[in-house]
Design a protein around this motif. Structure first.
Motif, PDB file in Angstrom:
ATOM      1  N   GLY A 184       0.670  -1.334  -0.076  1.00 17.07           N
ATOM      2  CA  GLY A 184      -0.025   0.125   0.064  1.00 17.07           C
ATOM      3  C   GLY A 184       0.883   1.325  -0.040  1.00 17.07           C
ATOM      4  N   ALA A 185       1.905   1.349   0.812  1.00 21.24           N
ATOM      5  CA  ALA A 185       2.573   2.498   0.919  1.00 21.24           C
ATOM      6  C   ALA A 185       3.588   2.562  -0.237  1.00 21.24           C
ATOM      7  CB  ALA A 185       3.795   2.183   2.077  1.00 21.24           C
ATOM      8  N   TRP A 186       3.936   1.320  -0.999  1.00 23.47           N
ATOM      9  CA  TRP A 186       4.664   1.555  -2.332  1.00 23.47           C
ATOM     10  C   TRP A 186       3.671   2.213  -3.360  1.00 23.47           C
ATOM     11  CZ3 TRP A 186       3.503  -1.183  -6.929  1.00 23.47           C
ATOM     12  CH2 TRP A 186       4.276  -0.884  -7.833  1.00 23.47           C
ATOM     13  N   VAL A 187       2.547   1.823  -3.547  1.00 26.44           N
ATOM     14  CA  VAL A 187       1.676   2.329  -4.437  1.00 26.44           C
ATOM     15  C   VAL A 187       1.653   3.912  -4.011  1.00 26.44           C
ATOM     16  CG1 VAL A 187      -0.795   2.478  -4.955  1.00 26.44           C
ATOM     17  CG2 VAL A 187       0.382   0.415  -4.767  1.00 26.44           C
ATOM     18  N   ALA A 188       1.384   4.274  -2.851  1.00 25.65           N
ATOM     19  CA  ALA A 188       1.100   5.780  -2.494  1.00 25.65           C
ATOM     20  C   ALA A 188       2.228   6.578  -2.773  1.00 25.65           C
ATOM     21  CB  ALA A 188       0.860   5.808  -0.874  1.00 25.65           C
ATOM     22  N   ALA A 189       3.502   5.977  -2.541  1.00 30.10           N
ATOM     23  CA  ALA A 189       4.754   6.806  -2.718  1.00 30.10           C
ATOM     24  C   ALA A 189       5.202   6.981  -4.090  1.00 30.10           C
ATOM     25  CB  ALA A 189       5.822   6.146  -1.975  1.00 30.10           C
ATOM     26  N   VAL A 190       4.983   5.843  -4.926  1.00 38.11           N
ATOM     27  CA  VAL A 190       5.423   5.669  -6.290  1.00 38.11           C
ATOM     28  C   VAL A 190       4.431   6.675  -7.327  1.00 38.11           C
ATOM     29  CG1 VAL A 190       5.580   4.349  -8.497  1.00 38.11           C
ATOM     30  CG2 VAL A 190       6.822   3.721  -6.115  1.00 38.11           C
ATOM     31  N   LEU A 228       0.790  12.997   1.310  1.00 37.88           N
ATOM     32  CA  LEU A 228       0.836  11.501   0.814  1.00 37.88           C
ATOM     33  C   LEU A 228       2.093  10.365   0.904  1.00 37.88           C
ATOM     34  CD1 LEU A 228      -1.629  11.741  -2.233  1.00 37.88           C
ATOM     35  CD2 LEU A 228      -1.946  10.348  -0.164  1.00 37.88           C
ATOM     36  N   ARG A 229       3.212  11.448   0.677  1.00 39.34           N
ATOM     37  CA  ARG A 229       4.646  10.714   0.734  1.00 39.34           C
ATOM     38  C   ARG A 229       4.970  10.610   2.087  1.00 39.34           C
ATOM     39  NH1 ARG A 229       5.172  12.950  -4.545  1.00 39.34           N
ATOM     40  NH2 ARG A 229       5.663  14.948  -3.444  1.00 39.34           N
ATOM     41  N   LYS A 230       4.468  11.522   2.941  1.00 31.64           N
ATOM     42  CA  LYS A 230       5.061  11.380   4.453  1.00 31.64           C
ATOM     43  C   LYS A 230       4.127  10.367   5.131  1.00 31.64           C
ATOM     44  CE  LYS A 230       6.387  16.129   5.586  1.00 31.64           C
ATOM     45  NZ  LYS A 230       5.823  17.449   6.169  1.00 31.64           N
ATOM     46  N   THR A 231       2.910  10.122   4.776  1.00 34.55           N
ATOM     47  CA  THR A 231       2.022   9.101   5.226  1.00 34.55           C
ATOM     48  C   THR A 231       2.748   7.845   4.775  1.00 34.55           C
ATOM     49  OG1 THR A 231      -0.051  10.579   4.963  1.00 34.55           O
ATOM     50  CG2 THR A 231      -0.247   7.803   5.184  1.00 34.55           C
ATOM     51  N   ALA A 232       3.172   7.709   3.515  1.00 37.55           N
ATOM     52  CA  ALA A 232       3.786   6.525   2.922  1.00 37.55           C
ATOM     53  C   ALA A 232       4.967   6.015   3.890  1.00 37.55           C
ATOM     54  CB  ALA A 232       4.203   6.715   1.542  1.00 37.55           C
ATOM     55  N   ALA A 233       5.772   7.312   4.247  1.00 35.04           N
ATOM     56  CA  ALA A 233       7.139   6.901   4.938  1.00 35.04           C
ATOM     57  C   ALA A 233       6.720   6.590   6.624  1.00 35.04           C
ATOM     58  CB  ALA A 233       7.752   8.274   5.176  1.00 35.04           C
ATOM     59  N   LEU A 234       5.568   6.952   7.052  1.00 32.70           N
ATOM     60  CA  LEU A 234       5.348   6.516   8.314  1.00 32.70           C
ATOM     61  C   LEU A 234       4.811   4.803   8.140  1.00 32.70           C
ATOM     62  CD1 LEU A 234       3.076   9.309   9.998  1.00 32.70           C
ATOM     63  CD2 LEU A 234       5.069   8.079  10.922  1.00 32.70           C
ATOM     64  N   ILE A 235       4.145   4.513   7.076  1.00 30.07           N
ATOM     65  CA  ILE A 235       3.594   3.286   6.814  1.00 30.07           C
ATOM     66  C   ILE A 235       4.829   2.326   6.688  1.00 30.07           C
ATOM     67  CG2 ILE A 235       2.100   1.773   5.543  1.00 30.07           C
ATOM     68  CD1 ILE A 235       0.304   4.114   4.993  1.00 30.07           C
ATOM     69  N   PHE A 236       5.915   2.898   5.885  1.00 28.28           N
ATOM     70  CA  PHE A 236       6.998   2.077   5.643  1.00 28.28           C
ATOM     71  C   PHE A 236       7.660   1.707   6.950  1.00 28.28           C
ATOM     72  CE2 PHE A 236       7.160   2.877   0.978  1.00 28.28           C
ATOM     73  CZ  PHE A 236       7.164   1.584   0.588  1.00 28.28           C
ATOM     74  N   ALA A 237       7.712   2.739   7.759  1.00 25.08           N
ATOM     75  CA  ALA A 237       8.529   2.885   9.335  1.00 25.08           C
ATOM     76  C   ALA A 237       7.700   1.621   9.939  1.00 25.08           C
ATOM     77  CB  ALA A 237       8.638   4.142   9.741  1.00 25.08           C
ATOM     78  N   ALA A 238       6.391   1.779  10.216  1.00 24.31           N
ATOM     79  CA  ALA A 238       5.533   0.894  10.905  1.00 24.31           C
ATOM     80  C   ALA A 238       5.926  -0.586  10.409  1.00 24.31           C
ATOM     81  CB  ALA A 238       4.015   1.150  10.829  1.00 24.31           C
ATOM     82  N   ALA A 239       5.875  -0.779   8.986  1.00 22.93           N
ATOM     83  CA  ALA A 239       6.300  -2.054   8.452  1.00 22.93           C
ATOM     84  C   ALA A 239       7.639  -2.842   8.732  1.00 22.93           C
ATOM     85  CB  ALA A 239       6.173  -2.001   6.848  1.00 22.93           C
ATOM     86  N   ALA A 240       8.751  -1.842   8.801  1.00 24.58           N
ATOM     87  CA  ALA A 240       9.981  -2.061   9.130  1.00 24.58           C
ATOM     88  C   ALA A 240      10.086  -2.498  10.649  1.00 24.58           C
ATOM     89  CB  ALA A 240      10.884  -0.928   8.992  1.00 24.58           C
ATOM     90  N   VAL A 241       9.296  -1.789  11.519  1.00 25.26           N
ATOM     91  CA  VAL A 241       9.299  -2.271  12.929  1.00 25.26           C
ATOM     92  C   VAL A 241       8.690  -3.468  12.986  1.00 25.26           C
ATOM     93  CG1 VAL A 241       8.447  -1.688  15.116  1.00 25.26           C
ATOM     94  CG2 VAL A 241       9.530   0.164  13.838  1.00 25.26           C
ATOM     95  N   LEU A 242       7.404  -3.666  12.592  1.00 24.33           N
ATOM     96  CA  LEU A 242       6.689  -4.947  12.485  1.00 24.33           C
ATOM     97  C   LEU A 242       7.647  -6.187  11.894  1.00 24.33           C
ATOM     98  CD1 LEU A 242       2.894  -4.017  12.078  1.00 24.33           C
ATOM     99  CD2 LEU A 242       4.009  -4.436  14.072  1.00 24.33           C
ATOM    100  N   ALA A 272      -3.177  11.310  -7.129  1.00 24.09           N
ATOM    101  CA  ALA A 272      -3.522  11.215  -6.036  1.00 24.09           C
ATOM    102  C   ALA A 272      -4.588  10.145  -5.420  1.00 24.09           C
ATOM    103  CB  ALA A 272      -3.946  12.866  -5.595  1.00 24.09           C
ATOM    104  N   ARG A 273      -5.414  10.110  -6.283  1.00 28.21           N
ATOM    105  CA  ARG A 273      -6.662   9.134  -5.946  1.00 28.21           C
ATOM    106  C   ARG A 273      -5.968   7.790  -5.999  1.00 28.21           C
ATOM    107  NH1 ARG A 273     -12.434   9.910  -8.879  1.00 28.21           N
ATOM    108  NH2 ARG A 273     -12.712  12.201  -8.185  1.00 28.21           N
ATOM    109  N   ILE A 274      -5.029   7.314  -6.681  1.00 27.67           N
ATOM    110  CA  ILE A 274      -4.603   6.134  -6.744  1.00 27.67           C
ATOM    111  C   ILE A 274      -3.703   5.943  -5.543  1.00 27.67           C
ATOM    112  CG2 ILE A 274      -3.052   4.435  -8.000  1.00 27.67           C
ATOM    113  CD1 ILE A 274      -3.792   5.706 -10.542  1.00 27.67           C
ATOM    114  N   ALA A 275      -2.919   6.815  -5.192  1.00 28.05           N
ATOM    115  CA  ALA A 275      -1.805   6.974  -3.909  1.00 28.05           C
ATOM    116  C   ALA A 275      -2.922   7.043  -2.791  1.00 28.05           C
ATOM    117  CB  ALA A 275      -1.264   8.278  -3.903  1.00 28.05           C
ATOM    118  N   ARG A 276      -3.905   7.479  -2.808  1.00 26.71           N
ATOM    119  CA  ARG A 276      -4.903   7.353  -1.522  1.00 26.71           C
ATOM    120  C   ARG A 276      -5.466   5.834  -1.552  1.00 26.71           C
ATOM    121  NH1 ARG A 276      -6.363  12.845  -2.531  1.00 26.71           N
ATOM    122  NH2 ARG A 276      -8.409  12.160  -3.798  1.00 26.71           N
ATOM    123  N   ALA A 277      -5.795   5.416  -2.568  1.00 26.37           N
ATOM    124  CA  ALA A 277      -6.360   3.945  -2.807  1.00 26.37           C
ATOM    125  C   ALA A 277      -5.146   2.994  -2.205  1.00 26.37           C
ATOM    126  CB  ALA A 277      -6.688   3.546  -4.350  1.00 26.37           C
ATOM    127  N   GLY A 278      -3.904   3.261  -2.367  1.00 27.76           N
ATOM    128  CA  GLY A 278      -2.994   2.304  -1.951  1.00 27.76           C
ATOM    129  C   GLY A 278      -2.815   2.626  -0.374  1.00 27.76           C
TER     130      GLY A 278
END
Lengths: 149, 105
Positions: A100-106, A115-129, B16-22
């Motif tokens: 999910g974070a990969w999709v958001a970041a890329v 969105l990228r900051k959110t992806a960073a947090l999700i990647f960090a949580a994934a790394a810890v888990l 942005a929509r696809i990213a939010r979907a992710g």
């Protein structure tokens, strides 16, 4: 056959270690929410791919593990068998977070810093888990694996 | 390489929509997994060895489906507000998930 499964299990563990290192990198890379370079996109994609391959390799040996190892582990070391269950649950969370974070970041547009900051947090949580998952998996494998014990 | 070039050709709103979907997928798939685990969890751990099906495979498949559904739903939402809190929600999901996976394996 069990020797082959042991090798596969060890590979699964090494891949997991590699995946965790791979997940820490995007968390650092994306922390400020800056747009990704082409190299950054490739790095993120490879990190996520390694995570997915690790999970897939776990799925691939899970059937044999369930048949050959789990029954005796449940019978002799119930607490350790429960740790394996925890590891199994955490592994799914790690792979879901990574994908999910990969999709958001890329995919996020250049202006989408949040969105990228959110992806960073999700990647960090994934790394810890992922780190907890690796520790549990290593411990459970040390107690009982496919080999004769 | 062409994949990234194709992404660049999409307009910002769609990206942005696809990213939010992710992000929606990342948050909902684990929650769906945990809910299934807690609902169908056996009180006798040793009974796991006697189950003919492999619940883990089914849980994973169903959770991916729910995650995909959440992603589609998120894609249709125009608001950007929720994605700002999604990072904190992810940390909450991770923490809650880890605690429940540990306490109720």
């Amino acid at each position: 056959v069990t020797d082959l499964l042991r090798v596969f299990q060890a590979m699964h563990g090494y891949l997991a270690a590699l995946a965790i290192v791979g997940l820490i990198h995007p968390a650092i890379l994306l922390r400020r929410g800056l747009p990704l370079s082409r190299g950054g996109r490739w790095a993120l994609s490879l990190s996520t791919l390694v995570t997915v391959i690790t999970f897939a390799s776990g799925i691939a040996i899970y059937g044999s593990y369930r048949e050959l190892v789990k029954p005796s582990l449940l019978a002799s070391e119930l607490a350790v068998a429960m740790l394996f269950e925890t590891k199994e649950h955490l592994a799914f969370c790690v792979v879901s977070f990574a994908v999910g974070a990969w999709v958001a970041a890329v995919v996020a547009p250049r202006s989408a810093v949040d969105l990228r900051k959110t992806a960073a947090l999700i990647f960090a949580a994934a790394a810890v888990l992922g780190l907890v998952t690796l520790a549990l998996g290593t411990y459970v494998a040390a107690v009982k694996d496919f080999g004769p014990k | 390489m062409r994949f990234f070039e194709r992404l660049s050709s999409l307009d910002d709103e769609r990206r942005a929509r696809i990213a939010r979907a992710g992000i929606a997928f990342a948050l909902i798939a684990p929650v769906a997994y945990l809910v299934q685990h807690l609902v169908f969890r056996s009180n006798d751990p040793r009974a796991m060895a006697h189950v003919l099906t492999t619940p883990f495979y089914w849980r994973v498949a169903a959770s991916l489906w729910w995650g995909g559904l959440a992603a589609v739903a998120a894609y249709t939402v125009r608001s950007e507000r929720w994605s700002r809190r999604a990072g904190l929600a992810a940390l909450g999901v991770a923490l809650g998930y880890a605690v429940l996976a540990w306490v109720l394996p």
